[in-house]
Design an enzyme around this catalytic site. Structure first.
Site, PDB file in Angstrom:
ATOM      1  N   ARG A  92      -3.873 -13.922  -2.004  1.00 57.77           N
ATOM      2  CA  ARG A  92      -4.080 -14.090  -0.556  1.00 57.77           C
ATOM      3  C   ARG A  92      -4.754 -15.426  -0.243  1.00 57.77           C
ATOM      4  O   ARG A  92      -4.496 -16.031   0.798  1.00 57.77           O
ATOM      5  CB  ARG A  92      -4.861 -12.911   0.019  1.00 57.77           C
ATOM      6  CG  ARG A  92      -4.110 -11.589  -0.150  1.00 57.77           C
ATOM      7  CD  ARG A  92      -4.523 -10.540   0.839  1.00 57.77           C
ATOM      8  NE  ARG A  92      -4.045  -9.223   0.443  1.00 57.77           N
ATOM      9  CZ  ARG A  92      -2.806  -8.787   0.621  1.00 57.77           C
ATOM     10  NH1 ARG A  92      -1.910  -9.564   1.191  1.00 57.77           N
ATOM     11  NH2 ARG A  92      -2.438  -7.579   0.221  1.00 57.77           N
ATOM     12  N   GLY A  95      -5.980  -3.543  -7.871  1.00 60.71           N
ATOM     13  CA  GLY A  95      -7.083  -2.636  -7.584  1.00 60.71           C
ATOM     14  C   GLY A  95      -6.602  -1.320  -7.013  1.00 60.71           C
ATOM     15  O   GLY A  95      -7.163  -0.259  -7.303  1.00 60.71           O
ATOM     16  N   ARG A 114     -13.964  -6.050 -11.647  1.00 56.65           N
ATOM     17  CA  ARG A 114     -14.148  -5.426 -10.338  1.00 56.65           C
ATOM     18  C   ARG A 114     -14.889  -4.096 -10.446  1.00 56.65           C
ATOM     19  O   ARG A 114     -14.730  -3.352 -11.404  1.00 56.65           O
ATOM     20  CB  ARG A 114     -12.790  -5.257  -9.640  1.00 56.65           C
ATOM     21  CG  ARG A 114     -12.184  -6.615  -9.317  1.00 56.65           C
ATOM     22  CD  ARG A 114     -10.792  -6.531  -8.745  1.00 56.65           C
ATOM     23  NE  ARG A 114     -10.783  -6.003  -7.391  1.00 56.65           N
ATOM     24  CZ  ARG A 114      -9.683  -5.931  -6.649  1.00 56.65           C
ATOM     25  NH1 ARG A 114      -8.528  -6.367  -7.124  1.00 56.65           N
ATOM     26  NH2 ARG A 114      -9.730  -5.446  -5.436  1.00 56.65           N
ATOM     27  N   ARG A 162     -13.711 -13.860  -2.338  1.00 57.91           N
ATOM     28  CA  ARG A 162     -12.916 -14.550  -1.310  1.00 57.91           C
ATOM     29  C   ARG A 162     -13.759 -15.353  -0.332  1.00 57.91           C
ATOM     30  O   ARG A 162     -13.244 -16.298   0.268  1.00 57.91           O
ATOM     31  CB  ARG A 162     -12.013 -13.536  -0.575  1.00 57.91           C
ATOM     32  CG  ARG A 162     -10.827 -13.112  -1.424  1.00 57.91           C
ATOM     33  CD  ARG A 162      -9.894 -12.158  -0.727  1.00 57.91           C
ATOM     34  NE  ARG A 162      -8.731 -11.903  -1.583  1.00 57.91           N
ATOM     35  CZ  ARG A 162      -7.908 -10.867  -1.445  1.00 57.91           C
ATOM     36  NH1 ARG A 162      -8.115  -9.981  -0.480  1.00 57.91           N
ATOM     37  NH2 ARG A 162      -6.884 -10.720  -2.259  1.00 57.91           N
ATOM     38  N   SER A 214       0.824  -1.213   0.000  1.00 52.97           N
ATOM     39  CA  SER A 214       0.000   0.000   0.000  1.00 52.97           C
ATOM     40  C   SER A 214       0.856   1.260   0.000  1.00 52.97           C
ATOM     41  O   SER A 214       0.585   2.222  -0.728  1.00 52.97           O
ATOM     42  CB  SER A 214      -0.927   0.016   1.219  1.00 52.97           C
ATOM     43  OG  SER A 214      -1.856  -1.034   1.174  1.00 52.97           O
ATOM     44  N   ASP A 231      -7.904  -7.292   4.299  1.00 54.70           N
ATOM     45  CA  ASP A 231      -6.968  -8.087   3.493  1.00 54.70           C
ATOM     46  C   ASP A 231      -6.519  -9.356   4.212  1.00 54.70           C
ATOM     47  O   ASP A 231      -6.035 -10.295   3.572  1.00 54.70           O
ATOM     48  CB  ASP A 231      -5.739  -7.263   3.112  1.00 54.70           C
ATOM     49  CG  ASP A 231      -6.050  -6.234   2.042  1.00 54.70           C
ATOM     50  OD1 ASP A 231      -7.049  -6.415   1.313  1.00 54.70           O
ATOM     51  OD2 ASP A 231      -5.298  -5.242   1.924  1.00 54.70           O
TER      52      ASP A 231
END
Length: 433
Positions: free
Chosen positions: A388, A96, A124, A347, A24, A316
């Site tokens: 992830r 994203g 997305r 997810r 980030s 996350d």
């Protein structure tokens, strides 16, 4: 990175590890450095696919960036108005963060540009940034509010005056970056406070941005003056090894130099409530971010019920929290997580399917998941091309009764390029196939 991974357990471990630089903060430092005046050196930036895409995109916008072998780079910034019309479409890959943050900048330029991404990114939702940017005067074309996004010269550059209902640091940061190009004061109000790396970096670059709880105020068209940035290590990457240590009997780990921004470490608070032995050591501040070494010891975890505002501070980390819940005693229920359905994969669905393959009792609704803790069996799980999800199931292989094969793991490189090497450092038996 191999396309599939097989995890065949691990021995107990007592290790000191270093995870990569924060994703980030790397994205934001690159963008803010590109808009500043002077030479900005960024050290310990994340050399992952997502962040390399950000470098490539900025170069296509005319930004001078030089990378070095010591994991540093320099940006020769020419100021807010220095970006140039790109010759081709800009490719955000799987990121994203890149597409949403850069859209704020592109929407206020005098030139036309188009940004797109891979098939996952093209699915997305972008209405959450398109609608407030159009209120500011942006001209944006898209198909059903999904990428590619095409930007034309704005009709106006009006101040942002937006109350953000959805808990999204990406939406907030997009609007902050757009507001840099607007005369007058913009006011952005968050319904739920989210990670504040953009605000902290702008303050570090001596930009006059005022934060009063969940209200952000800034005047546009101020100058940004280059400063050197040392990127701390990524908490999201550290989270996999925090959970690995909690689950593997008689194990300990010390994870060095990790960013512990208070809006990012909800996972720590939850794992402690579950019985996890986790401590911060060597607390300090650098480049306006809080940093610590994280010490973790094996712990017997019990179930948890969570919902509400805490979710935004561990969004996350939810996939790896699901693994912890699958190994904890009792039934865990995690609610208010509908946002997980709009990540690199759905997810909730990806984790539910994988956990079920491994013999875990799990069920879900549109915005929640229920996991009954027990034993993790071996099996084959699909990561659905989600980094992830892939890494979370790799951690489950450390304590599973039989080997776990994870399919489609190339995407791990988007955030944690040396993940497999780090697994091996804690004695995990890993095969790449």
């Amino acid at each position: 990175m191999a396309s599939n991974l097989v995890i065949n357990g691990s021995e107990k471990f007592n290790a000191e590890i270093i995870v990569p630089g924060d994703k980030s903060i790397t994205h934001r430092a690159l963008m803010i450095g590109a808009l500043s005046n002077g030479i900005c050196k960024i050290s310990n930036y994340l050399q992952s696919d997502d962040c390399i895409n950000t470098i490539t995109v900025l170069k296509k916008l005319g930004v001078s960036i030089n990378t070095y072998e010591d994991n540093s780079l320099t940006i020769n910034g020419k100021g807010l108005k220095s970006l140039k019309k790109p010759k081709n479409n800009l490719d955000a890959g799987n990121s994203g963060t890149l597409i949403r943050l850069l859209s704020g900048i592109l929407s206020m330029q005098d030139f036309t540009s188009t940004i797109t991404g891979d098939l996952s990114l093209q699915s997305r939702p972008m209405s959450r940034i398109i609608e407030p940017l159009i209120k500011m005067g942006a001209v944006i074309q898209s198909s059903k509010n999904k990428p590619p996004l095409e930007f034309s010269k704005p009709l106006a550059r009006d101040c942002c005056n937006e109350k953000i209902q959805i808990a999204s640091a990406q939406v907030k940061s997009c609007l902050i970056l757009a507001s840099l190009f607007v005369d007058g004061e913009s006011i952005i109000i968050e319904n739920t406070k989210t990670r504040d790396h953009t605000e902290r970096l702008l303050q570090y670059f001596d930009y006059d941005i005022k934060i009063d709880d969940n209200i952000i105020k800034l005047h546009g068209n101020q100058s940004l003056f280059a400063k050197d940035v040392v990127v701390p290590n990524d908490f999201s990457s550290a989270s996999f090894f925090i959970v690995a240590t909690l689950l593997k009997k008689d194990s300990q780990v010390l994870i060095k130099d990790v960013c512990i921004n208070k809006y990012r470490i909800g996972l720590i608070n939850i794992l402690k409530k579950m019985g996890g032995k986790i401590e911060f050591q060597n607390l300090r501040t650098n480049c306006n971010e809080d940093i610590a070494d994280i010490s973790v010891s094996y712990s017997e975890l019990h179930s948890i019920d969570i919902s509400g505002q805490i979710i935004s501070s561990l969004i996350d980390e939810l996939p790896i929290l699901f693994i912890a819940c699958a190994c904890a005693s009792g039934k865990s229920v995690i609610s208010d997580i509908k946002e997980l359905r709009y990540k690199e994969s759905d997810r909730i669905q990806s984790m539910e399917k994988g956990l079920r393959e491994l013999g875990v009792d799990v069920s879900s609704t549109a915005s929640s998941i229920s996991i009954i803790g027990g034993n993790i069996n071996g099996g084959i799980v699909d990561s659905f091309d989600d980094h992830r999800v892939a890494m979370s199931f790799a951690i489950s292989g450390i304590i599973s009764s039989k080997p776990i094969t994870i399919l489609k793991t190339n995407n791990i490189a988007t955030s944690f390029p040396n993940f497999i090497d780090t697994l091996r450092k804690i004695n995990v038996e890993v095969y790449e196939i």
